[in-house]
Scaffold this motif. Structure first.
Motif, PDB file in Angstrom:
ATOM      1  N   HIS A  78       0.988  -1.204   0.065  1.00 18.77           N
ATOM      2  CA  HIS A  78       0.005   0.069  -0.128  1.00 18.77           C
ATOM      3  C   HIS A  78       0.723   1.041   0.070  1.00 18.77           C
ATOM      4  O   HIS A  78       1.878   1.247   0.833  1.00 18.77           O
ATOM      5  CB  HIS A  78      -0.936  -0.179   1.412  1.00 18.77           C
ATOM      6  CG  HIS A  78      -1.767   1.036   1.489  1.00 18.77           C
ATOM      7  ND1 HIS A  78      -2.415   1.861   0.569  1.00 18.77           N
ATOM      8  CD2 HIS A  78      -2.574   1.784   2.593  1.00 18.77           C
ATOM      9  CE1 HIS A  78      -3.022   2.510   0.770  1.00 18.77           C
ATOM     10  NE2 HIS A  78      -3.195   2.637   2.077  1.00 18.77           N
ATOM     11  N   GLU A  80      -0.284   4.587   0.713  1.00 20.09           N
ATOM     12  CA  GLU A  80      -0.375   5.789   1.518  1.00 20.09           C
ATOM     13  C   GLU A  80       0.789   6.146   2.358  1.00 20.09           C
ATOM     14  O   GLU A  80       1.454   5.153   2.801  1.00 20.09           O
ATOM     15  CB  GLU A  80      -1.707   5.620   2.410  1.00 20.09           C
ATOM     16  CG  GLU A  80      -2.294   6.694   3.128  1.00 20.09           C
ATOM     17  CD  GLU A  80      -3.303   6.728   3.598  1.00 20.09           C
ATOM     18  OE1 GLU A  80      -4.034   5.621   3.617  1.00 20.09           O
ATOM     19  OE2 GLU A  80      -3.747   7.549   4.291  1.00 20.09           O
ATOM     20  N   ASP A  82       1.575   6.736   5.118  1.00 26.00           N
ATOM     21  CA  ASP A  82       2.012   6.428   6.621  1.00 26.00           C
ATOM     22  C   ASP A  82       2.672   5.067   6.388  1.00 26.00           C
ATOM     23  O   ASP A  82       3.246   4.513   7.589  1.00 26.00           O
ATOM     24  CB  ASP A  82       0.689   6.187   7.204  1.00 26.00           C
ATOM     25  CG  ASP A  82      -0.338   5.345   6.659  1.00 26.00           C
ATOM     26  OD1 ASP A  82      -0.423   5.195   5.314  1.00 26.00           O
ATOM     27  OD2 ASP A  82      -1.058   4.685   7.253  1.00 26.00           O
ATOM     28  N   HIS A 144      -8.193   0.709   0.525  1.00 33.60           N
ATOM     29  CA  HIS A 144      -8.987   1.869   0.050  1.00 33.60           C
ATOM     30  C   HIS A 144      -8.227   2.650  -0.833  1.00 33.60           C
ATOM     31  O   HIS A 144      -8.741   3.771  -1.246  1.00 33.60           O
ATOM     32  CB  HIS A 144      -9.246   2.670   1.516  1.00 33.60           C
ATOM     33  CG  HIS A 144      -8.013   3.268   1.909  1.00 33.60           C
ATOM     34  ND1 HIS A 144      -7.948   4.666   2.030  1.00 33.60           N
ATOM     35  CD2 HIS A 144      -6.718   2.807   2.497  1.00 33.60           C
ATOM     36  CE1 HIS A 144      -6.783   4.922   2.915  1.00 33.60           C
ATOM     37  NE2 HIS A 144      -6.126   3.888   3.030  1.00 33.60           N
ATOM     38  N   ASP A 163      -4.067  -2.276   4.831  1.00 33.98           N
ATOM     39  CA  ASP A 163      -4.939  -1.267   5.778  1.00 33.98           C
ATOM     40  C   ASP A 163      -6.207  -2.395   6.346  1.00 33.98           C
ATOM     41  O   ASP A 163      -6.762  -2.085   7.356  1.00 33.98           O
ATOM     42  CB  ASP A 163      -5.312  -0.325   5.395  1.00 33.98           C
ATOM     43  CG  ASP A 163      -4.405   0.968   5.436  1.00 33.98           C
ATOM     44  OD1 ASP A 163      -3.556   0.809   6.214  1.00 33.98           O
ATOM     45  OD2 ASP A 163      -4.545   2.191   4.834  1.00 33.98           O
ATOM     46  N   TYR A 192     -12.156   3.568  12.309  1.00 36.18           N
ATOM     47  CA  TYR A 192     -10.930   3.769  11.293  1.00 36.18           C
ATOM     48  C   TYR A 192     -11.698   3.247   9.986  1.00 36.18           C
ATOM     49  O   TYR A 192     -11.697   4.041   8.908  1.00 36.18           O
ATOM     50  CB  TYR A 192      -9.768   2.638  11.737  1.00 36.18           C
ATOM     51  CG  TYR A 192      -8.885   2.482  10.587  1.00 36.18           C
ATOM     52  CD1 TYR A 192      -7.571   3.299  10.740  1.00 36.18           C
ATOM     53  CD2 TYR A 192      -9.074   1.791   9.250  1.00 36.18           C
ATOM     54  CE1 TYR A 192      -6.777   3.360   9.631  1.00 36.18           C
ATOM     55  CE2 TYR A 192      -8.200   1.854   8.484  1.00 36.18           C
ATOM     56  CZ  TYR A 192      -6.885   2.675   8.397  1.00 36.18           C
ATOM     57  OH  TYR A 192      -6.026   2.524   7.352  1.00 36.18           O
TER      58      TYR A 192
HETATM   59 FE   FE2 Z   1      -4.357   3.665   3.816  1.00 41.92          FE
END
Ligand code: FE2
Ligand code: FMN
Ligand code: FE2
Length: 393
Positions: A78, A80, A82, A144, A163, A192
């Motif tokens: 993923h 993203e 983070d 997502h 996630d 979340y």
């Molecule tokens: Fe994410």
């Protein structure tokens, strides 16, 4: 924290207790963990990284486990930031590592970090042998983000799920679901999901069906506990939320400056409470909207109230409605109420909202200046009617 989970697969994630708002929007009362995992096989593999400020901590764990060896693979499930913003730091130390990524991930690695080579490209369903185990990659687009994939270790029956099944809350001294009091993680998983994944119920359903055939004994997500004995519960939570399945009950969210709309909300709540115990009242200017969204994902009834403000809906209520719209929440019993002093402007925005959401309006009550006994009765009835509808199948 560095911690062996099984067969030389290690947790090497970090706890973030400093960030106040996740995605600069969602409060983190219990912090958040960014989970990464290290597989020590004939090949050495890191699954995902952590947010950049914590990259040094991750590196320290990885270096210790490598004990002088090279890092062969970094799997990027993923993008993203983070999870991906630590990649540059890692690549600077291990320039020869192969980045295991799909085409969409590769495009993002170039765009975000200028990384344009060193890829081991995978397609949906591909596998990678790393010695005593085989890793299999399953794409889970829009869970997502579009590039998301999950990695399954066939021999370990272990899923690195990105996630999915993640939640807020740091891992305080332990990592496994069996070692932690799970109460806060379950509620934080719903918040979340509601706020971050909420819009993508259909892709989540697709992913759940696709992964349904795998035997899974351990789920290693990128946030929160590693799931073992409680896999059934967390998959159940994701299944229900992604089908927009709710419990009977009513969330009443109101805005109020001088208490008139709040009085209306109290009457609505009394009506709803005459039917069900599951009644939650939120002041849209006090409750953080992420908690209101979580409750809306939980309960089938939603009633919103707001004063007229400069010819429009009270802004904090309008903002909440916009956030609900963004999440594409489905299947709710809806009611609304508004207040004004000289020219009501609450009916139209509520109607427009209900239309976009494809929710039927069970009732709407408006009050000029202060509530009459009849209006109080109508508000009580509104609460009752919506609550009753939430009991129906
Ligand atoms: Fe994410
Ligand atoms: C800043 C402000 C703007 C307002 N704008 C309008 C308006 O455009 N039209 C209207 O009819 N009433 C307007 N009002 C009156 C409120 O909608 C009305 O007093 C309402 O009952 C307030 O509800 P509350 O006591 O729950 O805050 C405004 C009030 C304030 C304080
Ligand atoms: Fe994440």
């Amino acid at each position: 924290m560095k911690r062996e989970l099984l067969n030389r697969i290690y947790y090497v994630g970090v706890n973030d207790r400093q960030k106040t708002l996740f995605e600069n929007m969602l409060p983190l009362p219990y912090g958040v963990s960014y989970n990464a995992y290290f597989i020590d096989d004939e090949k050495t593999v890191l699954v995902d990284t952590v947010e950049q400020p914590f990259a040094e901590q991750l590196l320290a764990h990885v270096q210790e486990l490598l004990a002088g060896r090279e890092l062969d693979y970094l799997i990027v499930n993923h993008m993203e930031p983070d999870h991906s913003s630590g990649i540059k730091t890692l690549q600077a130390i291990y320039p020869n590592m192969q980045i295991v990524a799909n085409a969409k991930t590769i495009e993002m690695l170039g765009g975000y970090y200028g990384i344009r080579e060193g890829f081991h490209v995978v397609k949906d369903g591909d596998s990678l042998n790393i010695g005593s185990r085989t890793l299999q990659f399953h794409f889970a687009p829009m869970v997502h983000w579009p590039e998301v994939m999950v990695t399954y270790s066939i021999e370990d029956k272990l899923l690195f799920s990105a996630d999915a099944f993640g939640c807020f809350g740091t891992l305080d001294g332990a990592v496994l679901d069996t070692e932690l009091n799970l109460d806060k993680y379950y509620t934080e998983m719903v918040r979340y999901y509601a706020c971050i994944v909420g819009k993508y119920g259909a892709p989540v359903q697709t992913a759940l069906k696709k992964l349904g055939g795998l035997e899974i004994n351990m789920i290693c997500s990128t946030h929160g506990p590693v799931w073992t004995e409680h896999i059934g519960e967390v998959v159940g939570i994701y299944d229900r939320l992604s089908k927009y399945e709710t419990e009977p009950g009513v969330v009443i969210a109101y805005g109020s400056m001088y208490g008139h709309t709040e009085e209306m909300a109290e009457m609505v709540a009394r009506g709803a409470a005459s039917v069900t115990k599951n009644v939650v009242l939120h002041d849209v200017s006090r409750s953080d909207h992420s908690y209101i969204l979580a409750d809306i994902f939980r309960y089938k009834g939603f009633i919103c109230g707001a004063p007229t403000y400069c010819g429009e809906l009270y802004p904090n209520a309008a903002t909440l409605l916009a956030k609900i719209k963004t999440r594409g929440v489905k299947n709710h019993e809806f009611g609304c109420f508004g207040s004004f002093t000289w020219a009501n402007a609450t009916a139209k925005p509520f109607e427009a909202f209900a239309e976009v959401m494809k929710w039927e309006i069970t009732g709407y009550v408006e009050v000029k200046q202060s509530m009459t006994a009849e209006q109080a009765e109508a508000l009580y009835e509104l609460g009752r009617a919506v609550a009753l509808k939430t009991l129906e199948k």
